[in-house]
Design an enzyme around this catalytic site. Structure first.
Site, PDB file in Angstrom:
ATOM      1  N   CYS A 126     -16.331   1.368   0.659  1.00  0.00           N
ATOM      2  CA  CYS A 126     -15.129   0.639   1.000  1.00  0.00           C
ATOM      3  C   CYS A 126     -14.692   0.609   2.403  1.00  0.00           C
ATOM      4  CB  CYS A 126     -14.368   1.098   0.043  1.00  0.00           C
ATOM      5  SG  CYS A 126     -13.631   2.502   0.210  1.00  0.00           S
ATOM      6  N   ASP A 176     -17.484   6.768  -1.501  1.00  0.00           N
ATOM      7  CA  ASP A 176     -16.084   6.708  -0.877  1.00  0.00           C
ATOM      8  C   ASP A 176     -15.866   8.011  -0.146  1.00  0.00           C
ATOM      9  OD1 ASP A 176     -13.710   6.018   0.373  1.00  0.00           O
ATOM     10  OD2 ASP A 176     -12.645   5.930  -1.679  1.00  0.00           O
ATOM     11  N   GLN A 183      -9.985  -4.224  -3.318  1.00  0.00           N
ATOM     12  CA  GLN A 183     -11.233  -3.700  -2.779  1.00  0.00           C
ATOM     13  C   GLN A 183     -12.302  -4.054  -3.819  1.00  0.00           C
ATOM     14  OE1 GLN A 183     -12.174  -2.122   0.018  1.00  0.00           O
ATOM     15  NE2 GLN A 183     -14.278  -2.745  -0.446  1.00  0.00           N
ATOM     16  N   ARG A 188       0.883  -1.327   0.026  1.00  0.00           N
ATOM     17  CA  ARG A 188      -0.038  -0.048   0.076  1.00  0.00           C
ATOM     18  C   ARG A 188       0.891   1.168  -0.069  1.00  0.00           C
ATOM     19  NH1 ARG A 188      -5.220   1.469   3.774  1.00  0.00           N
ATOM     20  NH2 ARG A 188      -6.302   0.033   1.962  1.00  0.00           N
ATOM     21  N   HIS A 215      -7.275   0.625  -6.353  1.00  0.00           N
ATOM     22  CA  HIS A 215      -7.370  -0.119  -5.273  1.00  0.00           C
ATOM     23  C   HIS A 215      -8.335  -1.624  -5.625  1.00  0.00           C
ATOM     24  CE1 HIS A 215      -7.690  -1.525  -1.165  1.00  0.00           C
ATOM     25  NE2 HIS A 215      -8.379  -0.654  -0.586  1.00  0.00           N
ATOM     26  N   ARG A 249     -13.422  -8.659   1.647  1.00  0.00           N
ATOM     27  CA  ARG A 249     -11.963  -8.416   1.422  1.00  0.00           C
ATOM     28  C   ARG A 249     -11.035  -9.433   1.900  1.00  0.00           C
ATOM     29  NH1 ARG A 249      -9.711  -3.362   1.334  1.00  0.00           N
ATOM     30  NH2 ARG A 249      -7.653  -4.631   0.784  1.00  0.00           N
TER      31      ARG A 249
HETATM   32  N1   CP Z   1     -11.134  -0.168   2.257  1.00  0.00           N
HETATM   33  C1   CP Z   1      -9.890  -0.269   2.949  1.00  0.00           C
HETATM   34  O1   CP Z   1      -8.936  -0.693   2.146  1.00  0.00           O
HETATM   35  O2   CP Z   1      -9.835  -0.018   4.279  1.00  0.00           O
HETATM   36  P1   CP Z   1      -8.476   0.279   4.997  1.00  0.00           P
HETATM   37  O3   CP Z   1      -7.866   1.450   4.518  1.00  0.00           O
HETATM   38  O4   CP Z   1      -8.724   0.084   6.505  1.00  0.00           O
HETATM   39  O5   CP Z   1      -7.479  -0.895   4.723  1.00  0.00           O
HETATM   40  N1  NVA Z   2     -10.257   6.606  -1.248  1.00  0.00           N
HETATM   41  C1  NVA Z   2      -9.586   6.001   0.049  1.00  0.00           C
HETATM   42  C2  NVA Z   2      -9.838   4.799   0.180  1.00  0.00           C
HETATM   43  C3  NVA Z   2      -9.410   4.064   1.468  1.00  0.00           C
HETATM   44  C4  NVA Z   2      -9.357   2.601   1.674  1.00  0.00           C
HETATM   45  C5  NVA Z   2      -8.199   6.432   0.298  1.00  0.00           C
HETATM   46  O1  NVA Z   2      -7.427   6.361  -0.556  1.00  0.00           O
HETATM   47  O2  NVA Z   2      -8.087   6.924   1.325  1.00  0.00           O
END
Ligand code: CP
Ligand code: NVA
Length: 296
Positions: free
Chosen positions: A253, A217, A129, A99, A126, A281
């Site tokens: 999400c 989101d 997701q 990530r 992502h 997930r």
């Molecule tokens: N939806 C998701 O990726 O959540 P987190 O940021 O908690 O991993």
């Molecule tokens: N769009 C959000 C998703 C988090 C899972 C971010 O990138 O913070």
């Protein structure tokens, strides 16, 4: 060839089906310990609740092990070039999940890694997701044929992977964003090449008119905190509230910013299937991990 998942279209549509089928099978019955003695290295430049816990627990369920590598734990991008981290970490682990902020960083990781690299979220995409979202929609509606989804909010990383996944699954999708916050051209083109470019609009009410599902989101994603004031102003009118939702199903999400992109009432209502998404997930990723393990 080592297969990675940097976005959903690193799979073919048939492979996506296979991963979803396998995820559903693992969710229903488990499968012994197919990843016994295997290790997942999890690199995090940004915080996470779901991604970290679902991958770590998933690896345990599959008989393997996961190592959490937070921003202060390894040299990625600071004391060591990404390509060196990729090659060294590959000598220890069987999969890498990352990530990061810049999508180019997971591309470079995958280029130099000698094990599969899984994108656990970048500023652009992502895909894990989306795998969970497609699994959740399939469970809820029995397939994708008669389902129509409206994305309402930012054309962000979650939206962009969902657009690609929806095109691959032949899922009807309309994307409503404020002007200037739509999906990137490359995402639109990839979706078109995969069969279905989504409808786009700047009108949330028009977008949801024929939808079965509303997906939203956060407006301010991780790393965009300095744009907060501007984005809150620009997204006025895009909140998913009772009047927009009616009796439609609601997806998010998570994490959610209640009072911004979604109201507390909607998130707490029976229309919301967000906890199924969160659980899925893990099952979707278990499907992906076991499938990837067989591709080498
Ligand atoms: N939806 C998701 O990726 O959540 P987190 O940021 O908690 O991993
Ligand atoms: N769009 C959000 C998703 C988090 C899972 C971010 O990138 O913070």
């Amino acid at each position: 060839m080592v297969r990675s998942l940097l976005d959903v279209d690193d799979l073919t549509a048939t492979e996506l089906d296979t991963v979803l089928d396998r995820a559903a099978e693992l969710k229903a019955h488990g499968d012994g310990q197919p990843l016994e003695d295997q290790t997942l290295g999890m690199i995090f430049e940004k915080p996470s609740t779901r991604t970290r816990i679902s991958f770590e627990t998933g690896m345990t369920q599959l008989g393997g092990h996961a190592i959490f590598l937070g921003p202060d734990d390894i040299h990625l991008g600071h004391g060591e070039p990404i390509k060196d981290t990729a090659r060294a970490v590959s000598r220890y682990v069987d999969f890498i999940m990352a990530r990061v902020f810049d999508h180019a960083d997971v591309v470079e990781l995958a280029e130099y890694a000698t094990v599969p690299v899984i994108n656990g979220l970048t500023d652009d995409a992502h895909p894990c997701q989306t795998l969970a979202d497609l699994l959740t929609i399939r469970e809820r509606f029995g397939g994708f044929d008669d389902v129509s989804v409206a994305w309402v909010g930012d054309g962000n990383n979650v939206c962009q992977s969902f657009v690609v996944g929806a095109a691959m699954a032949d899922l009807d999708l309309t994307v409503a964003t404020p002007e200037g916050y739509g999906i990137a051209d490359n995402v639109r083109k990839r979706a078109a090449a995969l069969g279905t470019e989504p409808e786009t609009t700047h009108d949330p009410e028009a977008a949801v008119a024929d939808a079965d599902v509303i997906y939203t989101d956060v407006w301010v994603s991780m790393g965009q905190e300095d744009q907060r004031e501007q984005k809150l102003a620009d997204f006025e009118g895009f909140q998913v509230d009772d009047s927009l939702v009616g009796d439609k199903t609601v997806m998010h999400c998570l994490p959610a910013h209640r009072g911004e992109e979604i109201t507390d009432d909607v998130l707490e209502s029976d229309n919301a299937i967000v906890w199924d998404q969160a659980e899925n997930r893990m099952h979707a990723q278990n499907g992906l991990l076991t499938w990837l393990a067989e591709q080498e």
